[in-house]
Scaffold this motif. Structure first.
Motif, PDB file in Angstrom:
ATOM      1  N   THR A 135       7.367  11.758  -1.570  1.00  0.00           N
ATOM      2  CA  THR A 135       8.469  11.486  -2.502  1.00  0.00           C
ATOM      3  C   THR A 135       8.564  12.565  -3.570  1.00  0.00           C
ATOM      4  O   THR A 135       9.665  12.935  -3.978  1.00  0.00           O
ATOM      5  CB  THR A 135       8.304  10.072  -3.105  1.00  0.00           C
ATOM      6  N   GLU A 193      -7.875   3.628  -3.560  1.00  0.00           N
ATOM      7  CA  GLU A 193      -7.573   3.851  -2.139  1.00  0.00           C
ATOM      8  C   GLU A 193      -7.867   2.593  -1.323  1.00  0.00           C
ATOM      9  O   GLU A 193      -8.901   1.952  -1.522  1.00  0.00           O
ATOM     10  CB  GLU A 193      -8.429   5.017  -1.612  1.00  0.00           C
ATOM     11  N   THR A 228      11.222  13.327   8.339  1.00  0.00           N
ATOM     12  CA  THR A 228      11.730  14.362   7.444  1.00  0.00           C
ATOM     13  C   THR A 228      12.853  13.855   6.546  1.00  0.00           C
ATOM     14  O   THR A 228      13.411  14.619   5.776  1.00  0.00           O
ATOM     15  CB  THR A 228      12.286  15.514   8.285  1.00  0.00           C
ATOM     16  N   GLN A 273       7.320  21.791   5.167  1.00  0.00           N
ATOM     17  CA  GLN A 273       7.201  22.682   4.015  1.00  0.00           C
ATOM     18  C   GLN A 273       8.510  22.813   3.245  1.00  0.00           C
ATOM     19  O   GLN A 273       9.589  22.605   3.802  1.00  0.00           O
ATOM     20  CB  GLN A 273       6.763  24.061   4.501  1.00  0.00           C
ATOM     21  N   HIS A 299       9.229   4.415  -1.281  1.00  0.00           N
ATOM     22  CA  HIS A 299       9.466   3.191  -0.508  1.00  0.00           C
ATOM     23  C   HIS A 299       8.608   2.033  -1.023  1.00  0.00           C
ATOM     24  O   HIS A 299       9.091   0.902  -1.130  1.00  0.00           O
ATOM     25  CB  HIS A 299       9.221   3.445   0.991  1.00  0.00           C
ATOM     26  N   ALA A 341       3.327   1.224   3.293  1.00  0.00           N
ATOM     27  CA  ALA A 341       4.374   2.263   3.186  1.00  0.00           C
ATOM     28  C   ALA A 341       3.697   3.569   2.796  1.00  0.00           C
ATOM     29  O   ALA A 341       3.822   4.040   1.670  1.00  0.00           O
ATOM     30  CB  ALA A 341       5.422   1.849   2.151  1.00  0.00           C
ATOM     31  N   ASN A 366       9.730  16.538  -1.698  1.00  0.00           N
ATOM     32  CA  ASN A 366      10.839  16.792  -0.764  1.00  0.00           C
ATOM     33  C   ASN A 366      11.957  17.607  -1.406  1.00  0.00           C
ATOM     34  O   ASN A 366      11.935  17.908  -2.598  1.00  0.00           O
ATOM     35  CB  ASN A 366      11.345  15.470  -0.175  1.00  0.00           C
ATOM     36  N   HIS A 394       0.310   8.897   6.440  1.00  0.00           N
ATOM     37  CA  HIS A 394      -0.990   8.269   6.718  1.00  0.00           C
ATOM     38  C   HIS A 394      -0.853   6.933   7.438  1.00  0.00           C
ATOM     39  O   HIS A 394      -1.823   6.168   7.529  1.00  0.00           O
ATOM     40  CB  HIS A 394      -1.804   8.134   5.424  1.00  0.00           C
ATOM     41  N   ILE A 445       0.866  -1.188   0.000  1.00  0.00           N
ATOM     42  CA  ILE A 445       0.000   0.000   0.000  1.00  0.00           C
ATOM     43  C   ILE A 445       0.898   1.232   0.000  1.00  0.00           C
ATOM     44  O   ILE A 445       1.747   1.382   0.883  1.00  0.00           O
ATOM     45  CB  ILE A 445      -0.931   0.029   1.233  1.00  0.00           C
ATOM     46  N   GLY A 446       0.721   2.096  -0.981  1.00  0.00           N
ATOM     47  CA  GLY A 446       1.493   3.330  -1.073  1.00  0.00           C
ATOM     48  C   GLY A 446       2.450   3.309  -2.252  1.00  0.00           C
ATOM     49  O   GLY A 446       3.418   2.547  -2.259  1.00  0.00           O
ATOM     50  N   TRP A 472      -1.577   9.529  -7.303  1.00  0.00           N
ATOM     51  CA  TRP A 472      -0.644   9.249  -8.388  1.00  0.00           C
ATOM     52  C   TRP A 472       0.737   8.943  -7.807  1.00  0.00           C
ATOM     53  O   TRP A 472       1.046   9.352  -6.685  1.00  0.00           O
ATOM     54  CB  TRP A 472      -0.584  10.411  -9.378  1.00  0.00           C
TER      55      TRP A 472
HETATM   56  C1  FAD Z   1       8.995  19.272   2.291  1.00  0.00           C
HETATM   57  C2  FAD Z   1       9.713  17.997   2.518  1.00  0.00           C
HETATM   58  C3  FAD Z   1      11.100  17.970   2.418  1.00  0.00           C
HETATM   59  C4  FAD Z   1      11.786  16.772   2.605  1.00  0.00           C
HETATM   60  N1  FAD Z   1      13.131  16.749   2.373  1.00  0.00           N
HETATM   61  C5  FAD Z   1      13.791  15.575   2.424  1.00  0.00           C
HETATM   62  C6  FAD Z   1      15.151  15.523   2.050  1.00  0.00           C
HETATM   63  O1  FAD Z   1      15.743  16.527   1.638  1.00  0.00           O
HETATM   64  N2  FAD Z   1      15.802  14.326   2.144  1.00  0.00           N
HETATM   65  C7  FAD Z   1      15.159  13.214   2.586  1.00  0.00           C
HETATM   66  O2  FAD Z   1      15.821  12.162   2.696  1.00  0.00           O
HETATM   67  N3  FAD Z   1      13.837  13.217   2.905  1.00  0.00           N
HETATM   68  C8  FAD Z   1      13.134  14.368   2.820  1.00  0.00           C
HETATM   69  N4  FAD Z   1      11.804  14.407   3.119  1.00  0.00           N
HETATM   70  C9  FAD Z   1      11.142  13.180   3.604  1.00  0.00           C
HETATM   71  C10 FAD Z   1      10.831  12.230   2.461  1.00  0.00           C
HETATM   72  O3  FAD Z   1      10.212  12.919   1.400  1.00  0.00           O
HETATM   73  C11 FAD Z   1       9.918  11.096   2.930  1.00  0.00           C
HETATM   74  O4  FAD Z   1      10.446  10.519   4.111  1.00  0.00           O
HETATM   75  C12 FAD Z   1       9.815  10.000   1.882  1.00  0.00           C
HETATM   76  O5  FAD Z   1       9.490  10.546   0.624  1.00  0.00           O
HETATM   77  C13 FAD Z   1       8.763   8.993   2.296  1.00  0.00           C
HETATM   78  O6  FAD Z   1       8.533   8.135   1.202  1.00  0.00           O
HETATM   79  P1  FAD Z   1       7.344   7.128   1.246  1.00  0.00           P
HETATM   80  O7  FAD Z   1       7.377   6.349  -0.013  1.00  0.00           O
HETATM   81  O8  FAD Z   1       7.388   6.386   2.541  1.00  0.00           O
HETATM   82  O9  FAD Z   1       6.039   8.030   1.357  1.00  0.00           O
HETATM   83  P2  FAD Z   1       5.216   8.893   0.261  1.00  0.00           P
HETATM   84  O10 FAD Z   1       6.100   9.329  -0.856  1.00  0.00           O
HETATM   85  O11 FAD Z   1       4.479   9.937   1.031  1.00  0.00           O
HETATM   86  O12 FAD Z   1       4.232   7.815  -0.322  1.00  0.00           O
HETATM   87  C14 FAD Z   1       3.143   7.282   0.417  1.00  0.00           C
HETATM   88  C15 FAD Z   1       1.983   7.093  -0.542  1.00  0.00           C
HETATM   89  O13 FAD Z   1       0.937   6.394   0.144  1.00  0.00           O
HETATM   90  C16 FAD Z   1      -0.269   6.808  -0.441  1.00  0.00           C
HETATM   91  N5  FAD Z   1      -1.395   6.448   0.443  1.00  0.00           N
HETATM   92  C17 FAD Z   1      -1.693   6.971   1.645  1.00  0.00           C
HETATM   93  N6  FAD Z   1      -2.808   6.393   2.133  1.00  0.00           N
HETATM   94  C18 FAD Z   1      -3.211   5.472   1.217  1.00  0.00           C
HETATM   95  C19 FAD Z   1      -4.326   4.577   1.134  1.00  0.00           C
HETATM   96  N7  FAD Z   1      -5.240   4.481   2.100  1.00  0.00           N
HETATM   97  N8  FAD Z   1      -4.434   3.789   0.022  1.00  0.00           N
HETATM   98  C20 FAD Z   1      -3.502   3.857  -0.963  1.00  0.00           C
HETATM   99  N9  FAD Z   1      -2.469   4.720  -0.946  1.00  0.00           N
HETATM  100  C21 FAD Z   1      -2.312   5.509   0.138  1.00  0.00           C
HETATM  101  C22 FAD Z   1      -0.073   8.320  -0.621  1.00  0.00           C
HETATM  102  O14 FAD Z   1      -0.972   8.845  -1.590  1.00  0.00           O
HETATM  103  C23 FAD Z   1       1.388   8.399  -1.039  1.00  0.00           C
HETATM  104  O15 FAD Z   1       1.556   8.499  -2.440  1.00  0.00           O
HETATM  105  C24 FAD Z   1      11.081  15.581   2.951  1.00  0.00           C
HETATM  106  C25 FAD Z   1       9.682  15.604   3.052  1.00  0.00           C
HETATM  107  C26 FAD Z   1       9.006  16.795   2.821  1.00  0.00           C
HETATM  108  C27 FAD Z   1       7.517  16.791   2.899  1.00  0.00           C
END
Ligand code: FAD
Length: 416
Positions: free
Chosen positions: A73, A207, A366, A260, A43, A236, A76, A240, A38-39, A67
């Protein structure tokens, strides 16, 4: 794999770019998979890729409510580094940097990993002592690190504030030369394309609304496109994670906050590294297009907001102007936020959730962009084998009952 090459780019240029194919299919979900993830952030997509590639799991679905890369992701500031304090953290983040170093070649997709180095500034003699301790720890843990004095810092980043009357004078910095930036969308798209090539079904605009749990064991998910069965479900979803935990009957020590970021109009090259001031919490680098990419601290109050606000804008930008007064007149182009998942010890959570059949990858807060390759690699190992890789073991949720925390509040770089 449909490979990209310089020759192909040239040929497409001459043909008016009419021959490019979609990077991944958009299939309808099947009723049964071996593993559901999921996600569709970095990751989730990296996990699907390594599951298919390293563990030969064939029937995998990634389910994304919006999307690909639409969460953190794609939001950031793209900094990649491994300057953490504890050996467990360095093992994880340095594995990620090493995977990033070969990623473009491995998945045949230009993720624009630019190892331009990173400065973590010290603004007093006391901070220099702490910096020396961090550099020693990093070197002992096998990560590259150097302690720079003010003159070295000035050579690397002359735009910074070296005036005698600076509020936060620069005494030196921790330097990691292998740190850098990458193109965030490309990381998501590259992993998606590579996973799709290995047969992974990537299902967008779908979703997850609940888990199917029988006799205490999860055997699938409820979605807006119907029920889908799987023996194992990996979650992942970053900000959320607590929402999914409530649906799945497990608890996570996570709080979600808006974080932000900002980008300015393009200016001529003024900065060819990354600079972070722990004193103000602000940091910046310059993108290939010339815009300054700026980040800072979390919002103070937990929320699921994915938008910016002016109090934090003032805090972060005043920090940047303190760091580099010459940038005061540069105009801001855009401002946005993501929704990050922060754990009490600022380290990620990888492991069984507490409900049979559900595994979690979250708590990256972060700093999870830099960890995408390692997070995916380790989570794939867990989902395929049901047990930890030795690198992910210390990040299991059991550390909150054993008390063996990995407090990386300083290493994570952002005040929590
Ligand atoms: C402004 C900002 C700056 C950052 N800067 C850095 C940086 O410089 N370096 C760094 O290492 N990290 C940085 N980070 C942190 C980094 O972006 C995140 O830790 C990382 O992208 C997390 O990846 P992820 O795949 O776990 O989550 P995400 O990319 O958030 O993906 C999770 C996905 O799950 C989906 N989802 C949620 N609920 C559901 C559901 N019920 N059903 C289906 N899908 C769902 C969402 O739509 C989303 O697409 C930053 C974050 C932000 C916001």
């Amino acid at each position: 794999m449909r490979s990209y090459s310089a020759l192909k780019v040239l040929r497409e240029g001459l043909r008016g770019h009419t021959g490019w194919q979609p990077l991944w299919r958009s299939p309808e979900p099947q009723t049964n998979y071996d593993v559901i993830i999921i996600g569709g952030g970095g990751h989730g997509l990296a996990t699907a890729y390594y599951l298919a590639k390293n563990h030969n799991v064939r029937r995998i679905a990634v389910i994304e409510k919006g999307w690909l890369g639409g969460g953190n992701t794609g939001r950031n500031t793209t900094i990649i580094r491994s300057n953490y304090f504890y050996p467990e953290s360095t093992r994880l983040y340095d594995l990620s940097v090493r995977l990033y170093e070969n990623l473009a070649r491995e998945i045949n997709y230009n993720v624009m990993f630019s190892q331009r180095g990173m400065l973590v500034l010290s603004h007093s003699e006391a901070e220099m002592e702490i910096a020396a301790r961090t550099v020693n720890a990093m070197q002992l843990n096998g990560a590259d690190a150097e302690l720079l004095d003010a003159r070295d810092v000035q050579k690397k980043a002359p735009i910074l504030n070296f005036r005698d009357d600076a509020r936060y004078p620069i005494h030196g910095a921790i330097w990691q030369g292998r740190a850098g930036t990458a193109r965030h969308d490309a990381v998501a798209w590259g992993y998606a394309r590579a996973a799709d090539e290995l047969g992974v079904d990537i299902i967008q605009n779908c979703e997850v609304t609940g888990f199917s749990i029988q006799g205490g064991r999860c055997n699938g998910v409820e979605t807006t496109k119907g029920k889908i069965h799987a023996d194992r479900v990996g979650v992942a979803v970053a900000g959320h994670s607590s929402v999914l935990a409530e649906m799945g009957g497990y608890t996570l020590p996570i709080h979600s906050y808006a974080l932000q970021a900002f980008v300015t109009e393009a200016v001529k090259p003024v900065m060819d590294t990354v600079a972070f001031s722990p004193m103000t919490g602000s940091y910046f680098s310059q993108s290939d297009k010339g815009g300054l990419v700026i980040g800072g601290a979390l919002d103070r109050i937990p929320s699921y907001a994915q938008r910016g606000n002016t109090p934090m804008q003032e805090t972060v930008l005043s920090g940047i102007i303190e760091m580099a007064p010459a940038l005061a007149k540069v105009k801001l182009l855009r401002h946005w936020a993501g929704n990050v998942d922060v754990s009490p010890d600022s380290s990620p959570l990888i492991g069984p959730s507490g409900t049979d059949g559900i595994y979690v990858n979250c708590g990256w807060g972060t700093g999870g962009f830099k960890a995408i390759p390692a997070g995916g690699y380790l989570f794939a190992h867990l989902l395929a084998t049901g047990s930890h890789h030795e690198i992910s073991r210390p990040f299991d949720l059991d550390r909150f009952s054993t008390g063996r925390m990995l407090d990386e509040a300083a290493g994570s770089g952002i005040a929590h």
